[in-house]
Every structure is written in C-alpha cells, then in structure tokens.
Motif scaffolding. Structure first.
Motif, PDB file in Angstrom:
ATOM      1  N   TYR A 102      52.144  28.457 -65.175  1.00  8.52           N
ATOM      2  CA  TYR A 102      53.098  28.448 -64.064  1.00  8.52           C
ATOM      3  C   TYR A 102      52.376  28.117 -62.762  1.00  8.52           C
ATOM      4  O   TYR A 102      51.147  28.217 -62.668  1.00  8.52           O
ATOM      5  N   GLY A 103      53.139  27.706 -61.765  1.00  8.93           N
ATOM      6  CA  GLY A 103      52.565  27.324 -60.488  1.00  8.93           C
ATOM      7  C   GLY A 103      52.424  28.507 -59.543  1.00  8.93           C
ATOM      8  O   GLY A 103      53.238  29.431 -59.562  1.00  8.93           O
ATOM      9  N   VAL A 104      51.398  28.473 -58.705  1.00 14.03           N
ATOM     10  CA  VAL A 104      51.205  29.565 -57.747  1.00 14.03           C
ATOM     11  C   VAL A 104      52.282  29.532 -56.660  1.00 14.03           C
ATOM     12  O   VAL A 104      52.466  30.506 -55.930  1.00 14.03           O
ATOM     13  N   GLY A 105      52.971  28.385 -56.557  1.00 16.64           N
ATOM     14  CA  GLY A 105      54.001  28.258 -55.539  1.00 16.64           C
ATOM     15  C   GLY A 105      55.384  28.658 -55.993  1.00 16.64           C
ATOM     16  O   GLY A 105      56.372  28.337 -55.307  1.00 16.64           O
ATOM     17  N   GLU A 106      55.493  29.359 -57.121  1.00 18.58           N
ATOM     18  CA  GLU A 106      56.814  29.829 -57.550  1.00 18.58           C
ATOM     19  C   GLU A 106      57.402  30.741 -56.479  1.00 18.58           C
ATOM     20  O   GLU A 106      56.699  31.595 -55.930  1.00 18.58           O
ATOM     21  N   PRO A 107      58.697  30.573 -56.172  1.00 15.83           N
ATOM     22  CA  PRO A 107      59.311  31.342 -55.081  1.00 15.83           C
ATOM     23  C   PRO A 107      59.145  32.855 -55.204  1.00 15.83           C
ATOM     24  O   PRO A 107      58.917  33.538 -54.199  1.00 15.83           O
ATOM     25  N   ASP A 108      59.223  33.407 -56.430  1.00 19.75           N
ATOM     26  CA  ASP A 108      59.113  34.855 -56.557  1.00 19.75           C
ATOM     27  C   ASP A 108      57.715  35.342 -56.217  1.00 19.75           C
ATOM     28  O   ASP A 108      57.537  36.441 -55.669  1.00 19.75           O
ATOM     29  N   LEU A 109      56.703  34.526 -56.510  1.00 18.77           N
ATOM     30  CA  LEU A 109      55.333  34.901 -56.174  1.00 18.77           C
ATOM     31  C   LEU A 109      55.086  34.779 -54.675  1.00 18.77           C
ATOM     32  O   LEU A 109      54.446  35.649 -54.064  1.00 18.77           O
ATOM     33  N   LEU A 110      55.582  33.702 -54.080  1.00 14.94           N
ATOM     34  CA  LEU A 110      55.447  33.540 -52.632  1.00 14.94           C
ATOM     35  C   LEU A 110      56.166  34.666 -51.892  1.00 14.94           C
ATOM     36  O   LEU A 110      55.663  35.169 -50.874  1.00 14.94           O
ATOM     37  N   LEU A 111      57.324  35.064 -52.400  1.00 17.46           N
ATOM     38  CA  LEU A 111      58.085  36.127 -51.756  1.00 17.46           C
ATOM     39  C   LEU A 111      57.332  37.444 -51.826  1.00 17.46           C
ATOM     40  O   LEU A 111      57.317  38.209 -50.852  1.00 17.46           O
ATOM     41  N   TRP A 112      56.695  37.723 -52.958  1.00 17.20           N
ATOM     42  CA  TRP A 112      55.917  38.957 -53.085  1.00 17.20           C
ATOM     43  C   TRP A 112      54.773  38.986 -52.069  1.00 17.20           C
ATOM     44  O   TRP A 112      54.567  39.988 -51.372  1.00 17.20           O
ATOM     45  N   VAL A 113      54.031  37.900 -51.992  1.00 17.65           N
ATOM     46  CA  VAL A 113      52.912  37.840 -51.048  1.00 17.65           C
ATOM     47  C   VAL A 113      53.416  38.017 -49.617  1.00 17.65           C
ATOM     48  O   VAL A 113      52.837  38.766 -48.819  1.00 17.65           O
ATOM     49  N   HIS A 114      54.507  37.340 -49.300  1.00 24.35           N
ATOM     50  CA  HIS A 114      55.078  37.432 -47.950  1.00 24.35           C
ATOM     51  C   HIS A 114      55.498  38.858 -47.626  1.00 24.35           C
ATOM     52  O   HIS A 114      55.128  39.403 -46.572  1.00 24.35           O
ATOM     53  N   CYS A 115      56.251  39.481 -48.511  1.00 25.73           N
ATOM     54  CA  CYS A 115      56.777  40.819 -48.237  1.00 25.73           C
ATOM     55  C   CYS A 115      55.665  41.857 -48.183  1.00 25.73           C
ATOM     56  O   CYS A 115      55.715  42.794 -47.371  1.00 25.73           O
ATOM     57  N   ALA A 116      54.649  41.703 -49.032  1.00 28.60           N
ATOM     58  CA  ALA A 116      53.524  42.632 -49.000  1.00 28.60           C
ATOM     59  C   ALA A 116      52.786  42.554 -47.671  1.00 28.60           C
ATOM     60  O   ALA A 116      52.336  43.572 -47.135  1.00 28.60           O
ATOM     61  N   GLU A 117      52.671  41.344 -47.120  1.00 32.65           N
ATOM     62  CA  GLU A 117      52.015  41.190 -45.825  1.00 32.65           C
ATOM     63  C   GLU A 117      52.858  41.792 -44.705  1.00 32.65           C
ATOM     64  O   GLU A 117      52.358  42.583 -43.887  1.00 32.65           O
ATOM     65  N   VAL A 118      54.123  41.431 -44.644  1.00 34.53           N
ATOM     66  CA  VAL A 118      54.988  41.915 -43.570  1.00 34.53           C
ATOM     67  C   VAL A 118      55.088  43.439 -43.596  1.00 34.53           C
ATOM     68  O   VAL A 118      54.990  44.106 -42.566  1.00 34.53           O
TER      69      VAL A 118
END
Length: 296
Positions: A102-118
């Motif tokens: 799978y790609g690292v740019g999958e929306p669910d993975l990007l969303l997790w990284v984003h929400c964990a940072e915020v």
C-alpha cells in the motif's frame, strides 16, 4: 510592509501565535510517540526512511515543514506541501505478514499523522499553561485543515473542532497497537544515539523532554506501550513547570536558532507580527467581554 505576504495562516491566527512557543518541541516528540502506535503508518516510516540512523534528521525535517507552512510565504508553504505530496506518491509499504502493498499517501494514514500532530500540539500547549480558550482551541483545529490540504487530504473530511478530533481518536483506537516498529521508535526516543561528548546532555536534557512527552500521552497509549505514567494532575504540574522554564528563555535567543522561520517572518511583516500569547489573551478579552459569554 502592509503588502507583504502573510502566508497561509498569518499573524491573526492561533497557529501563528502558538507555534512560536518553546513547548512545541515537547509536543513534537509526543506526536512521534502517538503516530508510532498506528502499525500501518509507522511501518511506512520505517520502510521508507533511515529512521533508526537518521531520526534526528526526520525530527528536524518535520519541524522545518511546520515552520515553513506556519511562517513562510504562501509560495514557500505551497511548495513544501507539493514536495510532501510528490514523495508520498512514490513510496510504498509492504506488510511483512500478509504481503499486502500500500502507499504511504493513503488518506487514512495521512489523517492519522495529521490528527496525532494537531492533538499533540494542542494538548501539550494547553496543559503547560499556554492561554487558549475553548473557542481558540477549536479555531486552531480548524486552521489546520489547511495543513491537511497541503499533505494531500480533503479538508472536508478532517476534524474541524476539538470534539471532532476526540471523536476521531475514539473511532481509530481499535486499529492501534504497539508493533515492533513502535518499540523501535520508543527505544530511540528514550535513548537516541549521540556523540559520546553529548551523553551528559542526553541524560539531563533530552531524557526529561522525552519522558514528559511520553507522560503527556493519553492513558490508552501508555497501556499499549506497556509503561505506566503518573496521574494526569502530576503530569500537568510538570508540563506547567517545563513551560515556565522554557518560556523564561528570551524569545530573541530561541528564535535565532536555524532555520529562523520566525525571524524571517518578522523581517517580512514587521515587528507587529511577533508571535506572543498575549495577543490571544487580548482577542479572548475582546470576544468574551462582559456579558458576551452568557449571551452566546
């Protein structure tokens, strides 16, 4: 100066003020701890970067990205986002157990990284005494749908309030686990490799930062990592103490460190753009003047 580009957020935003606070470094380490608990996301980091040997570089690149999109020009921020999206499109991950790719740019993975940072930025700052009202905290979460767009997410599907952010974590918790990759991140953050001459500094300074970042995680994260943490009230006291100490260091000294995002922004926009929590206090006093809170 009035025609200078304020960037994507600008001095009137909560983001502009809060990201100038030194407790953001503790918050950044907390974000790494939290992000590592999503097995699919952390696997992407480990398989596509030399994290074990260059974790410092990754931490600094993340800090550089946050600094650029916060204080840089609109062009610089958009270019930084385009670079991240381009890298994401090229990278794939393989599950060693199932063989799934799978790609690292999958929306669910990007969303997790984003929400964990915020969440990490907001939690550490508020618990350490940074003055944010509930309305300003919601504003901060909403502002960062802009940063979500930069990395390739549709802002419409990104939490816009603190309550929506909390609801997201409730939904995603069943997917979290302390994978071997998470253990690697934990080991690094507790004992990062440094030059022998820097071992005393690691013991005195870094260990305190990493310990405080870990302690500020939510209880379910402590359970997954298998290491206990003090009661929340104790952690809050430690965060406030750390915040008071770090904020006592003159900002002119702190902001001189490379790459100088804040200094460059102030040179571009003038001294009135200087990040300070007092501007948020003043905004809150205006918005929540006598009688207003009761009327809303």
């Amino acid at each position: 100066m009035t025609d200078a580009d304020p960037g994507l957020f600008g001095p009137a935003s909560v983001t502009w003020q809060m990201h100038g606070d030194p407790m953001m470094w503790v918050a950044g380490v907390r974000a790494l701890y939290l992000q590592a608990l999503h097995p699919r996301a952390v696997r992407g980091v480990m398989q596509n970067s030399d994290f074990r040997k260059d974790a410092w570089g990754r931490l600094m690149r993340t800090a550089g990205f946050v600094g650029t999109i916060t204080y840089g020009t609109t062009e610089a921020a958009e270019k930084a986002g385009a670079r991240v999206r381009r890298i994401h499109r090229l990278l794939e991950v393989t599950d060693p157990l199932t063989g799934e790719t799978y790609g690292v740019g999958e929306p669910d993975l990007l969303l997790w990284v984003h929400c964990a940072e915020v969440d990490s930025y907001l939690q550490v700052e508020r618990r350490s005494g940074y003055p944010l009202t509930d309305a300003q905290a919601d504003r901060y979460v909403d502002e960062h749908r802009t940063s979500a767009r930069l990395v390739g997410l549709d802002p419409a599907g990104v939490p816009a309030t603190v309550a929506q952010l909390a609801a997201y974590f409730e939904r995603v918790r069943p997917q979290l686990a302390a994978s071997p990759e998470a253990s690697d991140v934990d080991d690094f953050l507790r004992r990062p490799p440094v030059h022998p001459l820097l071992l005393p500094a690691r013991a005195v300074l870094w260990r305190r930062v990493a310990t405080l970042a870990y302690q500020s995680l939510p209880p379910y994260a402590h359970e997954l990592y298998g290491r206990p943490a003090p009661q929340a009230a104790t952690v809050d006291r430690r965060l406030r103490t750390a915040g008071a100490v770090l904020r006592a260091i003159p900002s002119k000294l702190r902001w001189q460190l490379p790459p100088g995002h804040i200094v460059n922004a102030m040179a571009r926009l003038g001294p009135g753009s200087r990040p300070t929590p007092y501007k948020l206090k003043r905004q809150a006093a205006i918005l929540d003047g006598p009688g207003r809170a009761q009327q809303q």
